[in-house]
Design an enzyme around this catalytic site. Structure first.
Site, PDB file in Angstrom:
ATOM      1  CB  THR A  28       3.140   0.309  -0.350  1.00 33.20           C
ATOM      2  OG1 THR A  28       1.995  -0.325   0.179  1.00 33.20           O
ATOM      3  CG2 THR A  28       4.061  -0.722  -0.963  1.00 33.20           C
ATOM      4  CB  ILE A  46      -2.519 -11.472   0.613  1.00 29.53           C
ATOM      5  CG1 ILE A  46      -2.234 -12.135   1.970  1.00 29.53           C
ATOM      6  CG2 ILE A  46      -1.245 -11.380  -0.217  1.00 29.53           C
ATOM      7  CD1 ILE A  46      -1.909 -13.606   1.884  1.00 29.53           C
ATOM      8  CG  ASP A  94       0.112  -4.690  -5.231  1.00 30.08           C
ATOM      9  OD1 ASP A  94      -0.522  -4.305  -4.220  1.00 30.08           O
ATOM     10  OD2 ASP A  94       1.028  -4.028  -5.745  1.00 30.08           O
ATOM     11  CB  THR A 142       2.903   1.785  -4.502  1.00 27.74           C
ATOM     12  OG1 THR A 142       2.046   2.354  -3.490  1.00 27.74           O
ATOM     13  CG2 THR A 142       3.343   2.907  -5.429  1.00 27.74           C
ATOM     14  N   GLY A 171      -4.063  -2.620  -4.312  1.00 28.65           N
ATOM     15  CA  GLY A 171      -3.509  -3.919  -4.683  1.00 28.65           C
ATOM     16  C   GLY A 171      -4.460  -4.793  -5.479  1.00 28.65           C
TER      17      GLY A 171
END
Ligand code: ASP
Length: 293
Positions: A163, A192, A194, A213, A216
C-alpha cells in the site's frame, strides 16, 4: 512570519509488507526521487493537500507498489482499488472503495471530497462518479496492471509490493494525508480494508497527519490513525500514541506501520512488521529512505 520562513515536512510509505531478504533498491530509489520532488513542491509553497495527492498518484502509477497499477487481483480475478485523502485544516475528506479500473483512485477520492456532499463512494457508484467527472480510466486492464491473475504474494520474489501513503505539513501550517491500495493478496471480492476508511487508514487534523499500512482488518479493530491522533491530542507523545495503536494491532494478531507528521514538523515512521518502505524529509531533517532497520 512569511510562508518561506515556516517549516514543511513530508513522509511517504510504500507499504509495511516488506519481506526480509528481498531487494527493494528500485523502490527506495523511487521513494527518494519522489520525496525530493515533494520537498521542492512544499518549499515552493504548494499545499499539503496537493502534495499528498500528487505523491500518491505518482506511487499509484509507478507499478512498484500494490496500489493503482501494481495492484493484485482479488479472489474473483479482478482488481478493486481503495483510496482516501483528508485535509487537516478543513477536516474535509474523500474516499473510494472497491473502485474498478481507474488510473488514480486518490484523485477520484479527492473528487468525491470536492464535488459531492459525501465522504466515500464505493463500487458501481464510485465508477459512475469517476466516469461522469472524466477521471482517467484503465481501458485495457490485462495490459495495464502489473500482476497477472493467479499470481500470489509468494510468487512475487522480484516485484516490490505494498500500500502507499503520504503525509505532509506545508509552509502555511496545514496538514494532509492520503493512502491508496489494491488491498491484501487473495482478498475476497468486495473486501474493504482500512485504507479508504477516514479514521482507521487516513487521518489529518490541525495537529497531525497520519497514513497507515498493514493488515487492514487489525488496523480497523485497533482504531488506526484517528485513535493515534486522539491520543496525541490528549497529551500523549506521538511515539507513544503510535506505539499504543501498533501494540494493539499486534495483540489482535496483525502487523502494521504508520507514517505521521505533526504541526511542529516532527516525523514518525514506526512499524511492527518485518519492514516498511518509507522516506521522509523536512526543513530540519535531510532526505532519508529505508525499508528495514
Ligand atoms: N492496509 C491495506 C489493506 O488492508 C494493506 C496494506 O497496507 O498493505 O488493504
Amino acid at each position: 512570519m512569511s510562508d518561506s520562513d515556516r517549516n514543511y515536512a513530508l513522509a511517504l510509505h510504500g507499504g509495511a509488507g516488506a519481506v526480509a531478504g528481498r531487494d527493494y533498491a528500485a523502490v527506495e530509489k523511487h521513494l527518494a526521487g519522489l520525496a525530493g520532488t515533494c520537498e521542492s513542491w512544499l518549499a515552493d509553497g504548494r499545499s499539503a493537500l496537493d502534495v499528498v495527492e500528487r505523491a500518491v498518484a505518482e506511487l499509484e502509477t509507478s507499478g512498484l507498489y500494490v496500489a493503482g497499477r501494481g495492484s493484485a487481483p482479488n479472489s474473483a480475478g479482478y482488481v478493486e482499488l481503495d483510496a482516501s485523502i483528508m485535509d487537516g485544516r478543513s477536516r474535509k475528506a474523500g474516499a473510494v472503495a472497491a473502485l474498478r479500473d481507474f488510473i488514480s483512485p486518490v484523485q477520484v477520492a479527492r473528487g468525491v471530497m470536492e464535488k459531492t456532499p459525501h465522504v466515500m463512494l464505493a463500487g458501481k457508484g464510485a465508477v459512475e462518479f469517476a466516469r461522469s467527472h472524466q477521471f482517467a480510466e484503465v481501458t485495457s486492464p490485462n495490459d495495464y496492471y502489473v500482476l497477472p491473475v493467479g499470481v500470489t504474494r509468494d510468487d512475487l520474489s522480484d516485484i516490490a509490493h505494498g500500500t502507499v501513503g503520504a503525509v505532509a505539513l506545508d509552509t502555511s501550517g496545514a496538514l494532509a494525508a492520503a493512502t491508496s491500495t489494491g488491498g491484501t493478496f487473495g482478498k475476497l471480492e468486495g473486501r474493504i480494508g482500512d485504507t479508504p476508511l477516514v479514521g482507521p487508514g487516513t487521518w489529518a487534523d490541525d495537529n497531525v497527519a497520519i497514513s497507515c499500512t498493514g493488515t487492514g482488518e487489525h488496523i480497523i479493530r485497533a482504531g488506526g490513525a484517528a485513535s493515534i491522533a486522539f491520543r496525541f491530542r490528549s497529551g500523549i507523545s506521538l511515539p507513544d500514541a503510535i506505539r499504543e495503536m501498533l501494540d494493539e494491532v499486534k495483540r489482535l494478531g496483525g502487523d502494521a506501520g504508520v507514517i505521521a507528521v505533526t504541526s511542529s514538523g516532527d516525523i514518525a515512521m514506526p512499524y511492527n512488521s518485518e519492514g516498511m518502505k518509507r522516506a521522509c524529509v523536512s526543513t530540519s531533517t535531510p532526505l532519508t529512505v529505508a525499508t528495514f532497520g
